[in-house]
Design a protein around this motif. Structure first.
Motif, PDB file in Angstrom:
ATOM      1  N   LEU A 114       0.830  -1.205   0.000  1.00 53.25           N
ATOM      2  CA  LEU A 114       0.000   0.000   0.000  1.00 53.25           C
ATOM      3  C   LEU A 114       0.865   1.256   0.000  1.00 53.25           C
ATOM      4  CD1 LEU A 114      -2.706  -1.093   2.596  1.00 53.25           C
ATOM      5  CD2 LEU A 114      -3.018  -0.848   0.130  1.00 53.25           C
ATOM      6  N   GLU A 115       1.898   1.261   0.840  1.00 48.39           N
ATOM      7  CA  GLU A 115       2.771   2.429   0.907  1.00 48.39           C
ATOM      8  C   GLU A 115       3.541   2.609  -0.400  1.00 48.39           C
ATOM      9  OE1 GLU A 115       2.702   4.663   3.010  1.00 48.39           O
ATOM     10  OE2 GLU A 115       2.243   3.917   5.012  1.00 48.39           O
ATOM     11  N   ILE A 116       3.994   1.501  -0.980  1.00 45.19           N
ATOM     12  CA  ILE A 116       4.749   1.600  -2.235  1.00 45.19           C
ATOM     13  C   ILE A 116       3.876   2.148  -3.355  1.00 45.19           C
ATOM     14  CG2 ILE A 116       5.858   0.217  -4.051  1.00 45.19           C
ATOM     15  CD1 ILE A 116       6.988  -1.560  -1.821  1.00 45.19           C
ATOM     16  N   GLU A 117       2.656   1.631  -3.462  1.00 40.20           N
ATOM     17  CA  GLU A 117       1.757   2.121  -4.507  1.00 40.20           C
ATOM     18  C   GLU A 117       1.377   3.576  -4.260  1.00 40.20           C
ATOM     19  OE1 GLU A 117      -0.336   2.018  -8.048  1.00 40.20           O
ATOM     20  OE2 GLU A 117       1.221   0.702  -7.211  1.00 40.20           O
ATOM     21  N   ALA A 118       1.203   3.949  -2.987  1.00 37.08           N
ATOM     22  CA  ALA A 118       0.885   5.339  -2.673  1.00 37.08           C
ATOM     23  C   ALA A 118       2.017   6.260  -3.114  1.00 37.08           C
ATOM     24  CB  ALA A 118       0.621   5.493  -1.177  1.00 37.08           C
ATOM     25  N   VAL A 119       3.245   5.845  -2.872  1.00 35.07           N
ATOM     26  CA  VAL A 119       4.401   6.654  -3.281  1.00 35.07           C
ATOM     27  C   VAL A 119       4.470   6.756  -4.802  1.00 35.07           C
ATOM     28  CG1 VAL A 119       6.932   6.652  -3.402  1.00 35.07           C
ATOM     29  CG2 VAL A 119       5.778   6.327  -1.206  1.00 35.07           C
ATOM     30  N   ARG A 120       4.203   5.650  -5.484  1.00 37.47           N
ATOM     31  CA  ARG A 120       4.211   5.675  -6.961  1.00 37.47           C
ATOM     32  C   ARG A 120       3.195   6.697  -7.486  1.00 37.47           C
ATOM     33  NH1 ARG A 120       7.143   1.902  -9.510  1.00 37.47           N
ATOM     34  NH2 ARG A 120       7.643  -0.071  -8.457  1.00 37.47           N
ATOM     35  N   LEU A 121       1.971   6.603  -6.991  1.00 38.26           N
ATOM     36  CA  LEU A 121       0.917   7.496  -7.470  1.00 38.26           C
ATOM     37  C   LEU A 121       1.200   8.948  -7.100  1.00 38.26           C
ATOM     38  CD1 LEU A 121      -2.269   5.358  -6.721  1.00 38.26           C
ATOM     39  CD2 LEU A 121      -1.302   5.902  -8.963  1.00 38.26           C
ATOM     40  N   ALA A 122       1.679   9.169  -5.871  1.00 42.07           N
ATOM     41  CA  ALA A 122       1.964  10.536  -5.436  1.00 42.07           C
ATOM     42  C   ALA A 122       3.075  11.147  -6.282  1.00 42.07           C
ATOM     43  CB  ALA A 122       2.349  10.549  -3.963  1.00 42.07           C
ATOM     44  N   LEU A 170      -8.737   6.222  -0.122  1.00 46.50           N
ATOM     45  CA  LEU A 170      -8.712   4.878   0.457  1.00 46.50           C
ATOM     46  C   LEU A 170      -7.338   4.508   0.999  1.00 46.50           C
ATOM     47  CD1 LEU A 170     -10.951   2.791  -1.990  1.00 46.50           C
ATOM     48  CD2 LEU A 170     -11.478   3.539   0.335  1.00 46.50           C
ATOM     49  N   PHE A 171      -6.268   5.052   0.433  1.00 50.33           N
ATOM     50  CA  PHE A 171      -4.929   4.738   0.950  1.00 50.33           C
ATOM     51  C   PHE A 171      -4.820   5.142   2.409  1.00 50.33           C
ATOM     52  CE2 PHE A 171      -3.681   4.569  -3.558  1.00 50.33           C
ATOM     53  CZ  PHE A 171      -2.904   3.423  -3.538  1.00 50.33           C
ATOM     54  N   GLU A 172      -5.174   6.379   2.710  1.00 57.75           N
ATOM     55  CA  GLU A 172      -5.091   6.841   4.089  1.00 57.75           C
ATOM     56  C   GLU A 172      -6.052   6.072   4.987  1.00 57.75           C
ATOM     57  OE1 GLU A 172      -5.847  10.874   6.766  1.00 57.75           O
ATOM     58  OE2 GLU A 172      -5.650  11.022   4.589  1.00 57.75           O
ATOM     59  N   GLN A 173      -7.265   5.818   4.517  1.00 57.83           N
ATOM     60  CA  GLN A 173      -8.260   5.132   5.334  1.00 57.83           C
ATOM     61  C   GLN A 173      -7.827   3.706   5.667  1.00 57.83           C
ATOM     62  OE1 GLN A 173     -12.054   5.396   3.332  1.00 57.83           O
ATOM     63  NE2 GLN A 173     -11.909   7.614   3.101  1.00 57.83           N
ATOM     64  N   ILE A 174      -7.369   2.964   4.662  1.00 55.65           N
ATOM     65  CA  ILE A 174      -6.997   1.563   4.878  1.00 55.65           C
ATOM     66  C   ILE A 174      -5.758   1.457   5.751  1.00 55.65           C
ATOM     67  CG2 ILE A 174      -6.195  -0.544   3.754  1.00 55.65           C
ATOM     68  CD1 ILE A 174      -7.992   0.199   1.380  1.00 55.65           C
ATOM     69  N   GLU A 220      12.361   3.058  -4.020  1.00 54.61           N
ATOM     70  CA  GLU A 220      13.548   2.447  -3.394  1.00 54.61           C
ATOM     71  C   GLU A 220      13.685   2.871  -1.943  1.00 54.61           C
ATOM     72  OE1 GLU A 220      18.404   2.930  -3.543  1.00 54.61           O
ATOM     73  OE2 GLU A 220      17.216   3.575  -5.274  1.00 54.61           O
ATOM     74  N   PHE A 221      13.522   4.162  -1.654  1.00 53.49           N
ATOM     75  CA  PHE A 221      13.659   4.641  -0.278  1.00 53.49           C
ATOM     76  C   PHE A 221      12.501   4.152   0.594  1.00 53.49           C
ATOM     77  CE2 PHE A 221      16.622   7.805  -2.111  1.00 53.49           C
ATOM     78  CZ  PHE A 221      17.687   7.604  -1.226  1.00 53.49           C
ATOM     79  N   THR A 222      11.315   4.048   0.017  1.00 53.46           N
ATOM     80  CA  THR A 222      10.177   3.517   0.774  1.00 53.46           C
ATOM     81  C   THR A 222      10.449   2.083   1.196  1.00 53.46           C
ATOM     82  OG1 THR A 222       8.633   4.925  -0.455  1.00 53.46           O
ATOM     83  CG2 THR A 222       7.701   3.028   0.695  1.00 53.46           C
ATOM     84  N   GLU A 223      10.948   1.273   0.290  1.00 48.22           N
ATOM     85  CA  GLU A 223      11.259  -0.121   0.596  1.00 48.22           C
ATOM     86  C   GLU A 223      12.362  -0.218   1.648  1.00 48.22           C
ATOM     87  OE1 GLU A 223      12.125  -1.620  -3.322  1.00 48.22           O
ATOM     88  OE2 GLU A 223      10.112  -2.489  -3.510  1.00 48.22           O
TER      89      GLU A 223
END
Length: 242
Positions: A114-122, A170-174, A220-223
């Motif tokens: 979820l965090e990785i996809e959020a970073v990609r989209l942001a 939904l990212f923040e909510q989930i 990369e930094f998120t991971e």
């Protein structure tokens, strides 16, 4: 006249809200109160649910952790038996830490994609204003960290700014729901309120990569941040078992 304190027993789902760390304590107390020894059988799961007030899945998860530690054996025919010595002090700490570590690792496993996809989209979609907010939140986080203050609220605001920049609430909510399920463990894991502190400096280059539109570097930094928290969690659990 003061109201009489309620003695109504809480339902399992109410007890489960107290957090996974409460289950090992309750089970150990039951074992001590019953005077169970190596070779003795624990009460069946349904009886544990009735007596302790936790949900069956929560109790089962704890027993699985104990089985992996060689404390109990579980067999459909023979039930759950103690196969390891129970020490009131050392084993109580070891079981609790082991259970917390596994719960925290599972939480991070769910949170990671979820965090990785959020970073990609942001990185792709953030507006100029949202990039400025992310930059400000990163600066705040690093300043609080370097001042030696409690950086957790600033860290939460930083990640919320990233989630907001995805354009998908939904990212923040989930993610908030996941954290709430493990609130006690996430807030003070192993009694250590700043688990993952060494990963905080990486939030600055994460923000820089996101602001610059460098998706691969931001991921990369998120991971790396998540990996550092997981590695620290495992190290604490391993040290407890030594």
């Amino acid at each position: 006249m003061a109201e009489k304190a309620s003695t109504k027993k809480r339902a399992p789902e109410e007890r489960d809200a107290e957090g996974p760390r409460d289950v090992p304590h309750a089970l150990i107390k039951l074992i001590e109160d019953e005077g169970l020894q190596v070779g003795d059988r624990l009460p069946p799961e349904l009886e544990l649910v009735r007596r302790l007030g936790f949900g069956r899945s929560t109790i089962r998860e704890t027993l699985k952790t104990w089985e992996s530690m060689g404390v109990v054996s579980r067999n459909k025919g023979a039930g759950t038996r103690l196969i390891g010595e129970m020490s009131r002090n050392t084993l109580r700490v070891a079981l609790t830490i082991k259970h917390e570590a596994e719960s925290l690792i599972r939480m991070q496993q769910v949170r990671r994609p979820l965090e990785i996809e959020a970073v990609r989209l942001a990185t792709r979609l953030a507006t100029p204003d949202q990039r400025r907010v992310i930059n400000a939140r990163a600066a705040e986080l690093i300043a609080v960290y370097e001042a030696g203050e409690d950086w957790r609220p600033a860290d939460h605001r930083f990640h919320k700014a990233i989630h907001a920049a995805t354009g998908n609430p939904l990212f923040e909510q989930i993610i908030d729901q996941i954290l709430k399920c493990f609130h006690d463990i996430y807030e003070t894991p192993f009694g250590k309120p700043h688990l993952g502190q060494d990963s905080i400096p990486l939030h600055r280059p994460l923000a820089d990569a996101l602001i610059a539109g460098d998706e691969d570097r931001a991921v990369e930094f998120t991971e790396r941040i998540i990996d550092m928290v997981c590695a620290e969690t495992l190290q604490i659990a391993e040290n407890c078992n030594d």
